[in-house]
Design a protein around this motif. Structure first.
Motif, PDB file in Angstrom:
ATOM      1  N   ARG A  95       0.830  -1.211   0.000  1.00  0.00           N
ATOM      2  CA  ARG A  95       0.000   0.000   0.000  1.00  0.00           C
ATOM      3  C   ARG A  95       0.858   1.252   0.000  1.00  0.00           C
ATOM      4  O   ARG A  95       0.543   2.235  -0.683  1.00  0.00           O
ATOM      5  N   LEU A  96       1.943   1.239   0.771  1.00  0.00           N
ATOM      6  CA  LEU A  96       2.823   2.402   0.832  1.00  0.00           C
ATOM      7  C   LEU A  96       3.502   2.677  -0.504  1.00  0.00           C
ATOM      8  O   LEU A  96       3.898   3.808  -0.797  1.00  0.00           O
ATOM      9  N   ALA A  97       3.644   1.647  -1.310  1.00  0.00           N
ATOM     10  CA  ALA A  97       4.225   1.822  -2.636  1.00  0.00           C
ATOM     11  C   ALA A  97       3.188   2.286  -3.649  1.00  0.00           C
ATOM     12  O   ALA A  97       3.444   3.183  -4.466  1.00  0.00           O
ATOM     13  N   LEU A  98       1.994   1.698  -3.587  1.00  0.00           N
ATOM     14  CA  LEU A  98       1.006   1.926  -4.642  1.00  0.00           C
ATOM     15  C   LEU A  98       0.072   3.108  -4.398  1.00  0.00           C
ATOM     16  O   LEU A  98      -0.273   3.837  -5.338  1.00  0.00           O
ATOM     17  N   GLU A  99      -0.363   3.315  -3.168  1.00  0.00           N
ATOM     18  CA  GLU A  99      -1.359   4.370  -2.937  1.00  0.00           C
ATOM     19  C   GLU A  99      -0.792   5.778  -3.136  1.00  0.00           C
ATOM     20  O   GLU A  99      -1.453   6.622  -3.755  1.00  0.00           O
ATOM     21  N   PRO A 100       0.412   6.086  -2.638  1.00  0.00           N
ATOM     22  CA  PRO A 100       0.971   7.403  -2.974  1.00  0.00           C
ATOM     23  C   PRO A 100       1.182   7.583  -4.478  1.00  0.00           C
ATOM     24  O   PRO A 100       0.951   8.674  -5.017  1.00  0.00           O
ATOM     25  N   LEU A 159      -1.475  -0.311 -13.277  1.00  0.00           N
ATOM     26  CA  LEU A 159      -1.629   0.020 -11.865  1.00  0.00           C
ATOM     27  C   LEU A 159      -2.996  -0.396 -11.350  1.00  0.00           C
ATOM     28  O   LEU A 159      -3.121  -0.952 -10.255  1.00  0.00           O
ATOM     29  N   ILE A 160      -4.024  -0.145 -12.124  1.00  0.00           N
ATOM     30  CA  ILE A 160      -5.382  -0.505 -11.720  1.00  0.00           C
ATOM     31  C   ILE A 160      -5.499  -2.006 -11.503  1.00  0.00           C
ATOM     32  O   ILE A 160      -6.082  -2.468 -10.520  1.00  0.00           O
ATOM     33  N   ALA A 161      -4.927  -2.796 -12.426  1.00  0.00           N
ATOM     34  CA  ALA A 161      -5.016  -4.250 -12.329  1.00  0.00           C
ATOM     35  C   ALA A 161      -4.331  -4.768 -11.073  1.00  0.00           C
ATOM     36  O   ALA A 161      -4.773  -5.751 -10.465  1.00  0.00           O
ATOM     37  N   ILE A 162      -3.245  -4.116 -10.673  1.00  0.00           N
ATOM     38  CA  ILE A 162      -2.521  -4.536  -9.476  1.00  0.00           C
ATOM     39  C   ILE A 162      -3.191  -4.018  -8.210  1.00  0.00           C
ATOM     40  O   ILE A 162      -3.281  -4.723  -7.206  1.00  0.00           O
ATOM     41  N   ALA A 163      -3.676  -2.787  -8.271  1.00  0.00           N
ATOM     42  CA  ALA A 163      -4.106  -2.097  -7.054  1.00  0.00           C
ATOM     43  C   ALA A 163      -5.492  -2.489  -6.572  1.00  0.00           C
ATOM     44  O   ALA A 163      -5.732  -2.545  -5.360  1.00  0.00           O
ATOM     45  N   ILE A 164      -6.428  -2.734  -7.479  1.00  0.00           N
ATOM     46  CA  ILE A 164      -7.808  -2.999  -7.044  1.00  0.00           C
ATOM     47  C   ILE A 164      -7.895  -4.241  -6.165  1.00  0.00           C
ATOM     48  O   ILE A 164      -8.552  -4.207  -5.110  1.00  0.00           O
ATOM     49  N   PRO A 165      -7.242  -5.369  -6.505  1.00  0.00           N
ATOM     50  CA  PRO A 165      -7.251  -6.506  -5.570  1.00  0.00           C
ATOM     51  C   PRO A 165      -6.647  -6.153  -4.218  1.00  0.00           C
ATOM     52  O   PRO A 165      -7.107  -6.641  -3.183  1.00  0.00           O
ATOM     53  N   MET A 166      -5.610  -5.298  -4.219  1.00  0.00           N
ATOM     54  CA  MET A 166      -5.014  -4.868  -2.954  1.00  0.00           C
ATOM     55  C   MET A 166      -6.020  -4.082  -2.126  1.00  0.00           C
ATOM     56  O   MET A 166      -6.105  -4.254  -0.906  1.00  0.00           O
ATOM     57  N   VAL A 167      -6.790  -3.225  -2.787  1.00  0.00           N
ATOM     58  CA  VAL A 167      -7.798  -2.439  -2.077  1.00  0.00           C
ATOM     59  C   VAL A 167      -8.838  -3.352  -1.434  1.00  0.00           C
ATOM     60  O   VAL A 167      -9.245  -3.157  -0.283  1.00  0.00           O
ATOM     61  N   LYS A 168      -9.255  -4.369  -2.162  1.00  0.00           N
ATOM     62  CA  LYS A 168     -10.258  -5.299  -1.632  1.00  0.00           C
ATOM     63  C   LYS A 168      -9.705  -6.094  -0.458  1.00  0.00           C
ATOM     64  O   LYS A 168     -10.410  -6.345   0.529  1.00  0.00           O
ATOM     65  N   ARG A 169      -8.451  -6.497  -0.565  1.00  0.00           N
ATOM     66  CA  ARG A 169      -7.831  -7.208   0.558  1.00  0.00           C
ATOM     67  C   ARG A 169      -7.702  -6.286   1.766  1.00  0.00           C
ATOM     68  O   ARG A 169      -7.887  -6.696   2.907  1.00  0.00           O
ATOM     69  N   GLY A 170      -7.404  -5.027   1.493  1.00  0.00           N
ATOM     70  CA  GLY A 170      -7.326  -4.062   2.572  1.00  0.00           C
ATOM     71  C   GLY A 170      -8.660  -3.846   3.257  1.00  0.00           C
ATOM     72  O   GLY A 170      -8.718  -3.591   4.472  1.00  0.00           O
ATOM     73  N   GLN A 171      -9.740  -3.960   2.497  1.00  0.00           N
ATOM     74  CA  GLN A 171     -11.072  -3.833   3.084  1.00  0.00           C
ATOM     75  C   GLN A 171     -11.292  -4.913   4.136  1.00  0.00           C
ATOM     76  O   GLN A 171     -11.870  -4.659   5.197  1.00  0.00           O
ATOM     77  N   TRP A 172     -10.827  -6.104   3.851  1.00  0.00           N
ATOM     78  CA  TRP A 172     -10.964  -7.211   4.796  1.00  0.00           C
ATOM     79  C   TRP A 172     -10.242  -6.889   6.099  1.00  0.00           C
ATOM     80  O   TRP A 172     -10.751  -7.107   7.199  1.00  0.00           O
ATOM     81  N   LEU A 173      -9.052  -6.350   5.956  1.00  0.00           N
ATOM     82  CA  LEU A 173      -8.274  -5.981   7.134  1.00  0.00           C
ATOM     83  C   LEU A 173      -8.981  -4.899   7.940  1.00  0.00           C
ATOM     84  O   LEU A 173      -9.060  -4.958   9.167  1.00  0.00           O
ATOM     85  N   ALA A 208      -1.628  10.707   0.678  1.00  0.00           N
ATOM     86  CA  ALA A 208      -1.876   9.268   0.588  1.00  0.00           C
ATOM     87  C   ALA A 208      -0.906   8.496   1.473  1.00  0.00           C
ATOM     88  O   ALA A 208      -1.291   7.545   2.163  1.00  0.00           O
ATOM     89  N   ARG A 209       0.352   8.898   1.458  1.00  0.00           N
ATOM     90  CA  ARG A 209       1.341   8.219   2.296  1.00  0.00           C
ATOM     91  C   ARG A 209       1.005   8.404   3.784  1.00  0.00           C
ATOM     92  O   ARG A 209       1.083   7.449   4.571  1.00  0.00           O
ATOM     93  N   HIS A 210       0.657   9.618   4.159  1.00  0.00           N
ATOM     94  CA  HIS A 210       0.291   9.892   5.552  1.00  0.00           C
ATOM     95  C   HIS A 210      -0.914   9.052   5.968  1.00  0.00           C
ATOM     96  O   HIS A 210      -0.961   8.515   7.084  1.00  0.00           O
ATOM     97  N   HIS A 211      -1.880   8.915   5.078  1.00  0.00           N
ATOM     98  CA  HIS A 211      -3.083   8.139   5.376  1.00  0.00           C
ATOM     99  C   HIS A 211      -2.744   6.674   5.620  1.00  0.00           C
ATOM    100  O   HIS A 211      -3.210   6.071   6.596  1.00  0.00           O
ATOM    101  N   VAL A 212      -1.941   6.095   4.733  1.00  0.00           N
ATOM    102  CA  VAL A 212      -1.575   4.682   4.887  1.00  0.00           C
ATOM    103  C   VAL A 212      -0.798   4.468   6.181  1.00  0.00           C
ATOM    104  O   VAL A 212      -1.045   3.509   6.926  1.00  0.00           O
TER     105      VAL A 212
END
Length: 226
Positions: A95-100, A159-173, A208-212
């Protein structure tokens, strides 16, 4: 047998591709705890529960395996994944790599789709208006949508293809550990969306970095053994 929640519906009569509909419903059952971490999933039971054949169940399980919600092995079958503290830490590194990066690129797009920005503001307004009365399922979905919209604004298909699954996994967390029903969980999004809307790439990236980092600081102590 699997339990049935008040929100549970049969999905066999849906008009979307069954694989996607079934994947969405199984994801919801995992996120709300109906299907618990470590629980073994049996295709026949799931097919009966959701009112579909085994084939869309099998296809949906492949989707959820790719997203990290399921662990599947040839001999043991499929199990709801268990998110360990180490896996959560790994997720935050990504997340720290992709969200910022996503925020910077979203702010840098010259002909940005303003309907996506407007939807972000609509989500934040909806959360503010509903307050703590909003149910956790809805809040989790809105949070996932908001972060997904930021990546969509980048128009970067890789980026979208990589990031959206990460977002969904983050939702679980977040569902397991974070107070999405408290205003503090949403407060930082205003500055992030404002920076993107104003085209300030540096500020958007920093926000974004601060948020993560802020979310990580709040979550990780809860996941590590005492």
């Amino acid at each position: 047998m699997y339990g049935v929640t008040a929100n549970h519906v049969l999905v066999g009569d849906g008009h979307q591709p069954l694989r996607d509909v079934v994947a969405a419903e199984l994801r919801r059952l995992i996120l709300d705890g109906t299907l618990r971490p470590g629980e073994r999933l049996v295709e026949d039971r799931l097919a009966q529960l959701l009112g579909v054949s085994r084939n869309p169940i099998r296809e949906a399980m492949r989707v959820l395996e790719a997203e990290g919600f399921l662990d599947v092995t040839a001999r043991r079958g499929a199990f709801v994944a268990i998110l360990s503290a180490q896996q959560a830490e790994d997720l935050f590194h990504v997340r720290l790599a992709l969200e910022p990066l996503g925020a910077r690129l979203a702010a840098s797009v010259e002909d940005r789709d303003e309907t996506l920005v407007a939807r972000c503001w609509a989500i934040l307004e909806l959360v503010k208006e509903s307050g703590p009365e909003q149910d956790l399922d809805t809040l989790s979905n809105l949070h996932t949508e908001l972060h997904s919209l930021i990546f969509e604004m980048t128009r970067n298909s890789y980026l979208i293809a990589i990031a959206i699954p990460m977002v969904k996994r983050g939702q679980w967390l977040l569902r397991q550990s974070a107070p999405l029903q408290k205003p503090a969980a949403w407060a930082q999004h205003d500055g992030l969306i404002t920076a993107i809307e104003e085209g300030d790439a540096d500020l958007a990236e920093a926000a974004a970095r601060h948020h993560v980092l802020s979310v990580r600081r709040g979550l990780m102590p809860r996941l590590r053994p005492a």
